[in-house]
Design a protein around this motif. Structure first.
Motif, PDB file in Angstrom:
ATOM      1  N   ALA A   8       1.232  -1.333   0.070  1.00  0.00           N
ATOM      2  CA  ALA A   8       0.346  -0.309  -0.351  1.00  0.00           C
ATOM      3  C   ALA A   8       0.857   1.163  -0.053  1.00  0.00           C
ATOM      4  CB  ALA A   8      -0.730   0.088   1.212  1.00  0.00           C
ATOM      5  N   ASP A   9       2.158   1.205   0.555  1.00  0.00           N
ATOM      6  CA  ASP A   9       2.780   2.354   1.150  1.00  0.00           C
ATOM      7  C   ASP A   9       3.385   3.022  -0.258  1.00  0.00           C
ATOM      8  OD1 ASP A   9       2.218   2.786   3.875  1.00  0.00           O
ATOM      9  OD2 ASP A   9       4.208   1.861   3.566  1.00  0.00           O
ATOM     10  N   GLU A  11       2.660   1.320  -3.616  1.00  0.00           N
ATOM     11  CA  GLU A  11       1.479   2.174  -4.906  1.00  0.00           C
ATOM     12  C   GLU A  11       1.124   3.824  -4.176  1.00  0.00           C
ATOM     13  OE1 GLU A  11      -1.975  -0.892  -3.919  1.00  0.00           O
ATOM     14  OE2 GLU A  11      -1.374  -2.013  -5.730  1.00  0.00           O
ATOM     15  N   ALA A  12       0.799   3.791  -3.389  1.00  0.00           N
ATOM     16  CA  ALA A  12       0.834   5.544  -3.046  1.00  0.00           C
ATOM     17  C   ALA A  12       2.151   6.426  -3.096  1.00  0.00           C
ATOM     18  CB  ALA A  12       0.458   5.734  -1.199  1.00  0.00           C
ATOM     19  N   GLU A  13       3.057   6.056  -3.244  1.00  0.00           N
ATOM     20  CA  GLU A  13       4.343   7.288  -3.371  1.00  0.00           C
ATOM     21  C   GLU A  13       4.135   6.509  -5.499  1.00  0.00           C
ATOM     22  OE1 GLU A  13       9.072   6.936  -3.712  1.00  0.00           O
ATOM     23  OE2 GLU A  13       8.348   5.693  -1.593  1.00  0.00           O
ATOM     24  N   ARG A  16       1.565   9.283  -6.008  1.00  0.00           N
ATOM     25  CA  ARG A  16       1.681  10.588  -6.405  1.00  0.00           C
ATOM     26  C   ARG A  16       3.676  11.099  -6.900  1.00  0.00           C
ATOM     27  NH1 ARG A  16       2.571   9.196  -0.327  1.00  0.00           N
ATOM     28  NH2 ARG A  16       5.060   8.762   0.037  1.00  0.00           N
TER      29      ARG A  16
END
Length: 366
Positions: A8-9, A11-13, A16
């Motif tokens: 999840a981290d 994919e979030a990066e 962004r």
């Protein structure tokens, strides 16, 4: 931090990060990290968690077709009406809780059908026992993706995302990349066509994530970072998929004409048994099975029970080994009638490639 949280981290990066030439190498490295974490989800290392009931069913027949889809799209109704197998059907979701097998005989071939439990969004991360469902889907020769015709594209994209997360590539071919690890010499990148996304720096970043510092990478066509990661991982499954658009009894004729234009799709009504012939014909086309009829000397060919092979370009040698391993020891030549020869019968050797519905007579050494 759990694997799912790490995914999840990353994919979030990635969400962004702006996509441009300056960030392509960094994005490539993030994609490689993501692929490694996904592999951990597919094959978790050790652990003494509670044992769950397995979904795997013994493989029978010449090919295996898996029904994949969200809950309540008509998978169980389709299996019941195609194979005459009772799989619990109801108007509520999650009626099927384990794999229900069925078998149909079509054009002389025995085909196993598997009704898999409905998958939900987040299945690739282990939600709703999705991991076991998709693991069984990996063993199939063909996927029937069952979709509700009223919202086909929304469901299609979500299910494809779940399957891709598990290394299943639908209606795709393996990427045209030659990759060889070596002892020394650094990273060598050669291309036959201009590459818009993959340059030497991106390739180096992706390979360094796998601790590969010396390798030859040859790109035979236009490729992406995902293609290179798939090649390095080496555990991807490439399989054909038919999008089964169910419940066409709830749409108009004009809408049906539009639905028919979706590639790899067959609109049906599982409840009313509409358009099953079209679906079975398309299934046969995508499975690429080859039927060969045997002909004993001085007798008529046996058209009742063909030898069915599920490989591309089956040879006489492969056909003989399907019958019995000892035949090749006494093999002299074969006589073939059919579309694979210029005249019938034609005398051929063990490397001759057979085509569907050829008739073969084996001649042994005296």
């Amino acid at each position: 931090m759990s694997v799912v949280q790490k995914i999840a981290d990353i994919e979030a990066e990635m969400a962004r990060t702006q996509k441009n030439k300056a960030t392509s190498a960094h994005l490539g490295m993030l994609k490689a990290k993501l692929a490694k974490l996904r592999r951990e989800l597919i094959t978790p290392s050790g652990g003494g968690g509670p044992k769950q009931e397995g979904f795997e069913v013994q493989k029978t027949g010449h090919a295996r077709v898996g029904f994949v889809g969200f809950p309540s799209v008509g998978k169980s109704t389709l299996l019941s009406n195609l194979a005459g197998v009772y799989s619990e059907v109801a108007a509520y979701e999650f009626t099927t809780l384990t794999t229900v097998p069925g078998v149909i005989i079509y054009k002389g071939a025995k085909i196993q059908l598997l009704d898999l439990p409905g998958i939900i969004e987040g299945a690739k991360d282990g939600k709703g026992r999705g991991r076991q469902v998709i693991a069984v889907a990996r063993t199939c020769n063909l996927i029937f993706m069952c979709l509700d015709v009223l919202k086909p594209l929304t469901h299609k994209h979500l299910i494809e995302k779940e399957l891709e997360g598990f290394g299943i590539r639908l209606n795709k071919r393996p990427p045209p990349i030659k990759f060889n690890k070596k002892e020394k010499g650094g990273i060598n990148l050669t291309t036959t066509v201009p590459q818009p996304t993959l340059d030497l720096e991106t390739v180096r970043n992706i390979l360094s994530e796998y601790r590969i510092h010396c390798a030859d990478v040859h790109l035979l066509d236009e490729c992406t970072e995902d293609d290179l990661i798939d090649t390095i991982e080496g555990n991807r499954v490439y399989m054909p998929c038919i999008y089964v658009l169910n419940k066409i009894d709830s749409i108009s004729i004009e809408e049906l004409d539009i639905v028919y234009k979706i590639p790899h799709a067959v609109p049906i009504s599982a409840h009313h048994k509409w358009n099953f012939d079209d679906l079975l014909e398309k299934m046969w086309e995508y499975l690429k099975l080859t039927r060969i009829y045997t002909k004993p000397k001085g007798q008529l060919p046996d058209y009742e029970e063909p030898v069915v092979m599920n490989i591309d370009e089956p040879t006489i040698e492969f056909f003989c080994n399907q019958l019995h391993k000892s035949i090749m020891k006494e093999f002299k030549h074969a006589l073939v009638w059919g579309t694979s020869v210029k005249h019938s019968p034609q005398r051929v050797g063990k490397d001759h490639v057979l085509q569907d519905e050829d008739v073969v007579q084996i001649v042994k050494k005296v």
